[in-house]
Design a protein around this motif. Sequence first.
Motif, PDB file in Angstrom:
ATOM      1  N   MET A 193       0.841  -1.174   0.000  1.00 28.40           N
ATOM      2  CA  MET A 193       0.000   0.000   0.000  1.00 28.40           C
ATOM      3  C   MET A 193       0.890   1.243   0.000  1.00 28.40           C
ATOM      4  SD  MET A 193      -2.872   1.211   2.747  1.00 28.40           S
ATOM      5  CE  MET A 193      -1.865   1.507   4.147  1.00 28.40           C
ATOM      6  N   LEU A 194       0.643   2.151  -0.895  1.00 29.72           N
ATOM      7  CA  LEU A 194       1.362   3.401  -0.988  1.00 29.72           C
ATOM      8  C   LEU A 194       0.667   4.454  -0.128  1.00 29.72           C
ATOM      9  CD1 LEU A 194       3.575   5.109  -2.346  1.00 29.72           C
ATOM     10  CD2 LEU A 194       1.938   5.589  -4.158  1.00 29.72           C
ATOM     11  N   MET A 195       1.431   5.110   0.739  1.00 28.39           N
ATOM     12  CA  MET A 195       0.845   6.130   1.598  1.00 28.39           C
ATOM     13  C   MET A 195       1.837   7.281   1.743  1.00 28.39           C
ATOM     14  SD  MET A 195      -0.487   5.871   5.524  1.00 28.39           S
ATOM     15  CE  MET A 195      -1.791   4.765   5.080  1.00 28.39           C
ATOM     16  N   PHE A 196       1.392   8.480   1.402  1.00 29.13           N
ATOM     17  CA  PHE A 196       2.224   9.660   1.550  1.00 29.13           C
ATOM     18  C   PHE A 196       2.132  10.201   2.972  1.00 29.13           C
ATOM     19  CE2 PHE A 196       1.261   9.628  -3.009  1.00 29.13           C
ATOM     20  CZ  PHE A 196       2.549   9.685  -3.520  1.00 29.13           C
ATOM     21  N   ILE A 197       3.206  10.790   3.445  1.00 30.01           N
ATOM     22  CA  ILE A 197       3.182  11.425   4.766  1.00 30.01           C
ATOM     23  C   ILE A 197       2.295  12.657   4.727  1.00 30.01           C
ATOM     24  CG2 ILE A 197       4.582  12.643   6.492  1.00 30.01           C
ATOM     25  CD1 ILE A 197       6.836  10.671   5.883  1.00 30.01           C
ATOM     26  N   PHE A 198       2.365  13.412   3.637  1.00 33.67           N
ATOM     27  CA  PHE A 198       1.508  14.591   3.489  1.00 33.67           C
ATOM     28  C   PHE A 198       1.221  14.802   2.009  1.00 33.67           C
ATOM     29  CE2 PHE A 198       5.926  15.906   4.198  1.00 33.67           C
ATOM     30  CZ  PHE A 198       6.235  16.463   2.967  1.00 33.67           C
ATOM     31  N   GLU A 199       0.113  15.452   1.724  1.00 34.37           N
ATOM     32  CA  GLU A 199      -0.251  15.802   0.353  1.00 34.37           C
ATOM     33  C   GLU A 199       0.215  17.218   0.022  1.00 34.37           C
ATOM     34  OE1 GLU A 199      -1.710  13.871  -1.999  1.00 34.37           O
ATOM     35  OE2 GLU A 199      -1.786  12.163  -0.629  1.00 34.37           O
ATOM     36  N   LYS A 200       0.150  18.124   1.002  1.00 32.18           N
ATOM     37  CA  LYS A 200       0.575  19.513   0.802  1.00 32.18           C
ATOM     38  C   LYS A 200       1.498  19.875   1.957  1.00 32.18           C
ATOM     39  CE  LYS A 200      -1.218  24.159  -0.038  1.00 32.18           C
ATOM     40  NZ  LYS A 200      -0.156  24.557  -0.893  1.00 32.18           N
TER      41      LYS A 200
ATOM     42  N   THR B  96      -2.435   6.458  10.101  1.00 31.17           N
ATOM     43  CA  THR B  96      -2.208   7.731   9.404  1.00 31.17           C
ATOM     44  C   THR B  96      -0.937   8.407   9.917  1.00 31.17           C
ATOM     45  OG1 THR B  96      -3.526   8.972  11.012  1.00 31.17           O
ATOM     46  CG2 THR B  96      -4.680   8.164   9.062  1.00 31.17           C
ATOM     47  N   TRP B  97      -0.417   9.302   9.101  1.00 35.08           N
ATOM     48  CA  TRP B  97       0.727  10.126   9.481  1.00 35.08           C
ATOM     49  C   TRP B  97       0.231  11.412  10.125  1.00 35.08           C
ATOM     50  CZ3 TRP B  97       5.704   8.713   9.470  1.00 35.08           C
ATOM     51  CH2 TRP B  97       6.069   7.608   8.710  1.00 35.08           C
ATOM     52  N   SER B  98       0.936  11.879  11.137  1.00 36.75           N
ATOM     53  CA  SER B  98       0.588  13.146  11.792  1.00 36.75           C
ATOM     54  C   SER B  98       1.002  14.320  10.913  1.00 36.75           C
ATOM     55  CB  SER B  98       1.302  13.246  13.154  1.00 36.75           C
ATOM     56  OG  SER B  98       2.707  13.348  12.963  1.00 36.75           O
TER      57      SER B  98
END
Length: 129
Positions: free
Chosen positions: A1-8, A53-55
């Motif tokens: 699963m691909l998960m980014f720490i933040f989008e913006k 989730t990432w903080s």
Amino acid sequence: MLMFIFEKAPFPKCHASTIVEVSPGKFMAAWFGGTDEGAKDVQIWASEFDGKTWSVPQVLGREAGQPSWNPVLFLTPKKDLVLWYKIGPTPQTWTGMVRRSSDAGKTWSKPEQLPASFYGPVRAKPIAL
């Protein structure tokens, strides 16, 4: 699963990431971010992954008027979390800094300056033998 720490991101550029598993399935990542590598607003940022989730990224290292560089996170065999990073305008003039956490990165010690010409790990984790 691909998960980014933040989008913006709250900064235009980031570099030199480090990640550590602080407990099973829970992680902390850090990097330096600001307007550009070496700019005076570059700080050490970090985010925690709780298993889902990432903080939101928070600043862990900064020095007014100086860029911060190349964080390294390391979990010691005794489960103390260590963050090393550098401050200063160029690698030739860096000062090494360290912060410690005994609660998996929830709270941190005040930044401590390392002895002259000792920077700590620069971009790779130490190896515990």
